[in-house]
Design a protein around this motif. Structure first.
Motif, PDB file in Angstrom:
ATOM      1  N   PRO A  13       0.802  -1.233   0.000  1.00  0.00           N
ATOM      2  CA  PRO A  13       0.000   0.000   0.000  1.00  0.00           C
ATOM      3  C   PRO A  13       0.830   1.276   0.000  1.00  0.00           C
ATOM      4  O   PRO A  13       0.300   2.349  -0.282  1.00  0.00           O
ATOM      5  N   GLY A  81       0.875  -1.277  -7.363  1.00  0.00           N
ATOM      6  CA  GLY A  81       0.667  -0.996  -5.951  1.00  0.00           C
ATOM      7  C   GLY A  81      -0.127  -2.140  -5.325  1.00  0.00           C
ATOM      8  O   GLY A  81      -0.739  -2.951  -6.029  1.00  0.00           O
ATOM      9  N   ASP A  83      -1.494  -5.435  -4.137  1.00  0.00           N
ATOM     10  CA  ASP A  83      -1.266  -6.765  -4.708  1.00  0.00           C
ATOM     11  C   ASP A  83      -1.413  -6.655  -6.221  1.00  0.00           C
ATOM     12  O   ASP A  83      -2.363  -6.016  -6.706  1.00  0.00           O
ATOM     13  N   VAL A  86      -4.853  -7.666  -7.832  1.00  0.00           N
ATOM     14  CA  VAL A  86      -6.120  -7.006  -7.472  1.00  0.00           C
ATOM     15  C   VAL A  86      -6.227  -5.694  -8.254  1.00  0.00           C
ATOM     16  O   VAL A  86      -5.509  -4.745  -7.975  1.00  0.00           O
ATOM     17  N   SER A 116      -2.617  -6.007  -0.346  1.00  0.00           N
ATOM     18  CA  SER A 116      -3.604  -5.165  -1.027  1.00  0.00           C
ATOM     19  C   SER A 116      -4.129  -4.091  -0.073  1.00  0.00           C
ATOM     20  O   SER A 116      -4.146  -4.271   1.147  1.00  0.00           O
ATOM     21  N   ALA A 117      -4.581  -2.972  -0.665  1.00  0.00           N
ATOM     22  CA  ALA A 117      -5.076  -1.858   0.155  1.00  0.00           C
ATOM     23  C   ALA A 117      -6.144  -2.324   1.141  1.00  0.00           C
ATOM     24  O   ALA A 117      -6.182  -1.869   2.282  1.00  0.00           O
ATOM     25  N   VAL A 199      -3.236   4.947   3.022  1.00  0.00           N
ATOM     26  CA  VAL A 199      -2.884   4.166   4.212  1.00  0.00           C
ATOM     27  C   VAL A 199      -1.421   3.708   4.149  1.00  0.00           C
ATOM     28  O   VAL A 199      -0.927   3.336   3.075  1.00  0.00           O
ATOM     29  N   MET A 221      -8.630   9.725  -5.188  1.00  0.00           N
ATOM     30  CA  MET A 221      -8.206   8.497  -5.869  1.00  0.00           C
ATOM     31  C   MET A 221      -7.239   7.647  -5.033  1.00  0.00           C
ATOM     32  O   MET A 221      -6.957   6.510  -5.383  1.00  0.00           O
ATOM     33  N   THR A 223      -8.041   6.756  -1.978  1.00  0.00           N
ATOM     34  CA  THR A 223      -8.902   6.297  -0.878  1.00  0.00           C
ATOM     35  C   THR A 223      -9.495   4.927  -1.178  1.00  0.00           C
ATOM     36  O   THR A 223      -9.956   4.673  -2.297  1.00  0.00           O
TER      37      THR A 223
HETATM   38  N1  SAH Z   1      -3.490  -3.396  -6.730  1.00  0.00           N
HETATM   39  C1  SAH Z   1      -3.925  -2.401  -5.771  1.00  0.00           C
HETATM   40  C2  SAH Z   1      -5.194  -1.684  -6.199  1.00  0.00           C
HETATM   41  C3  SAH Z   1      -5.054  -0.850  -7.453  1.00  0.00           C
HETATM   42  S1  SAH Z   1      -6.491   0.092  -7.803  1.00  0.00           S
HETATM   43  C4  SAH Z   1      -4.115  -3.080  -4.401  1.00  0.00           C
HETATM   44  O1  SAH Z   1      -4.120  -4.315  -4.323  1.00  0.00           O
HETATM   45  O2  SAH Z   1      -4.256  -2.348  -3.406  1.00  0.00           O
HETATM   46  C5  SAH Z   1      -6.074   1.649  -7.016  1.00  0.00           C
HETATM   47  C6  SAH Z   1      -6.974   1.865  -5.809  1.00  0.00           C
HETATM   48  O3  SAH Z   1      -6.470   1.115  -4.699  1.00  0.00           O
HETATM   49  C7  SAH Z   1      -7.054   3.284  -5.285  1.00  0.00           C
HETATM   50  O4  SAH Z   1      -7.978   4.071  -6.020  1.00  0.00           O
HETATM   51  C8  SAH Z   1      -7.520   3.045  -3.858  1.00  0.00           C
HETATM   52  O5  SAH Z   1      -8.911   2.729  -3.848  1.00  0.00           O
HETATM   53  C9  SAH Z   1      -6.771   1.768  -3.487  1.00  0.00           C
HETATM   54  N2  SAH Z   1      -5.503   2.023  -2.778  1.00  0.00           N
HETATM   55  C10 SAH Z   1      -4.260   1.746  -3.199  1.00  0.00           C
HETATM   56  N3  SAH Z   1      -3.345   2.086  -2.262  1.00  0.00           N
HETATM   57  C11 SAH Z   1      -4.039   2.581  -1.209  1.00  0.00           C
HETATM   58  C12 SAH Z   1      -3.661   3.093   0.080  1.00  0.00           C
HETATM   59  N4  SAH Z   1      -2.381   3.150   0.471  1.00  0.00           N
HETATM   60  N5  SAH Z   1      -4.639   3.513   0.921  1.00  0.00           N
HETATM   61  C13 SAH Z   1      -5.947   3.452   0.535  1.00  0.00           C
HETATM   62  N6  SAH Z   1      -6.355   2.968  -0.671  1.00  0.00           N
HETATM   63  C14 SAH Z   1      -5.411   2.549  -1.535  1.00  0.00           C
END
Ligand code: SAH
Length: 254
Positions: A13, A81, A83, A86, A116-117, A199, A221, A223
């Motif tokens: 994240p 970012g 996983d 996802v 993942s987030a 996060v 974006m 969040t």
């Molecule tokens: N592959 C990533 C998701 C990619 S889609 C994963 O597994 O997390 C991008 C979305 O992920 C963002 O719009 C947000 O909804 C979420 N996201 C990614 N990093 C984040 C973080 N640090 N805190 C909160 N939401 C996050």
């Protein structure tokens, strides 16, 4: 020519401590780094690692570029970012393989998991994903809005906790508000909604609101919006400490 490799990996994240040792090891031996610019920026530069930045909207082109490099003998790290599987690059790579050069099917392609987030957010606030849950991307760039509406309604009716990815962007300003309105038709207004932004990064912000008052303006974006089920509990704590949110392991009556 030595055989190339293509490794798709999730960087977690944000915080570097949330990157797995397996991902660190793969980055240390890669010759080529492929991904969306902001994700590449999270990987420290080093001699012998060539960076291929690209725009976020061209996932398939980026995947094909990575496959061509690997086919030519490079050790390619494709980074996402969270996983990589996802809402991210791993699917784009396999889609490119399915429709691309038949020789790509023989390549050494590996996918390394990341945090993942939704898991980083859940851990920050307690244990909201302790029972059945689902993840839905609100981006209608890759699927029609009508499908998103159907899935939101079905998920709410099924009693899933819902992790909403890609809640909005400058090009998609209204989708989250519309999604929350739709969810209010199917769920009690007391259901907790967590707006968790950036996060594990320095600008992290987490806000908890009941669905009845949930305000889409709290999201951008970066969040993840987590919508509880009717069973999800909020544990208030003394002295201004942030509440815990959790979903019990069992359902009443089970
Ligand atoms: N592959 C990533 C998701 C990619 S889609 C994963 O597994 O997390 C991008 C979305 O992920 C963002 O719009 C947000 O909804 C979420 N996201 C990614 N990093 C984040 C973080 N640090 N805190 C909160 N939401 C996050």
């Amino acid at each position: 020519m030595t055989a190339g490799t293509l490794t798709v990996m999730g960087l977690g994240p944000g915080a570097s401590t949330m990157r797995t040792p397996e991902v660190e090891a793969a980055l240390a031996t890669a010759t080529d780094l492929v991904g969306y610019g902001p994700y590449l920026d999270r990987v420290a530069p080093r001699a012998g690692l060539y960076r291929h930045a690209s725009d976020n909207r061209v996932e398939l082109d980026r995947a094909r570029h990575a496959l061509r490099l690997a086919a030519a003998g490079a050790h390619v790290a494709v980074v996402s970012g969270g996983d990589a599987g996802v809402f991210a690059m791993a699917s784009a790579v396999f889609e490119a393989v399915e429709h691309g050069d038949p020789s790509w099917r023989a390549l050494d392609i590996r996918v390394l998991p990341g945090i993942s987030a939704m898991f980083a957010v859940a851990a920050r606030i307690g244990a909201p994903l302790g029972h059945d849950f689902c993840a839905i991307s609100l981006s209608d760039n890759l699927k029609p809005w009508g499908v998103i509406q159907q899935r939101l309604a079905a998920a709410a009716q099924a009693g899933f906790v819902i992790a909403l990815y890609n809640p909005l962007s400058r090009a998609r300003p209204w989708q989250l508000g519309a999604a929350l309105d739709l969810l209010r038709q199917h769920l009690p207004g007391s259901v907790p909604v967590v707006f968790a932004t950036a996060v594990t990064r320095p600008e992290e912000r987490i806000v908890l609101q009941p669905l009845a008052q949930a305000d889409a303006a709290l999201a951008d974006m970066r969040t993840l919006v987590m919508v509880g089920s009717a069973a999800t509990r909020v544990l208030e704590r003394p002295g201004g400490l942030p509440a815990w949110v959790y979903s019990p392991r069992g359902m009443a009556g089970s």
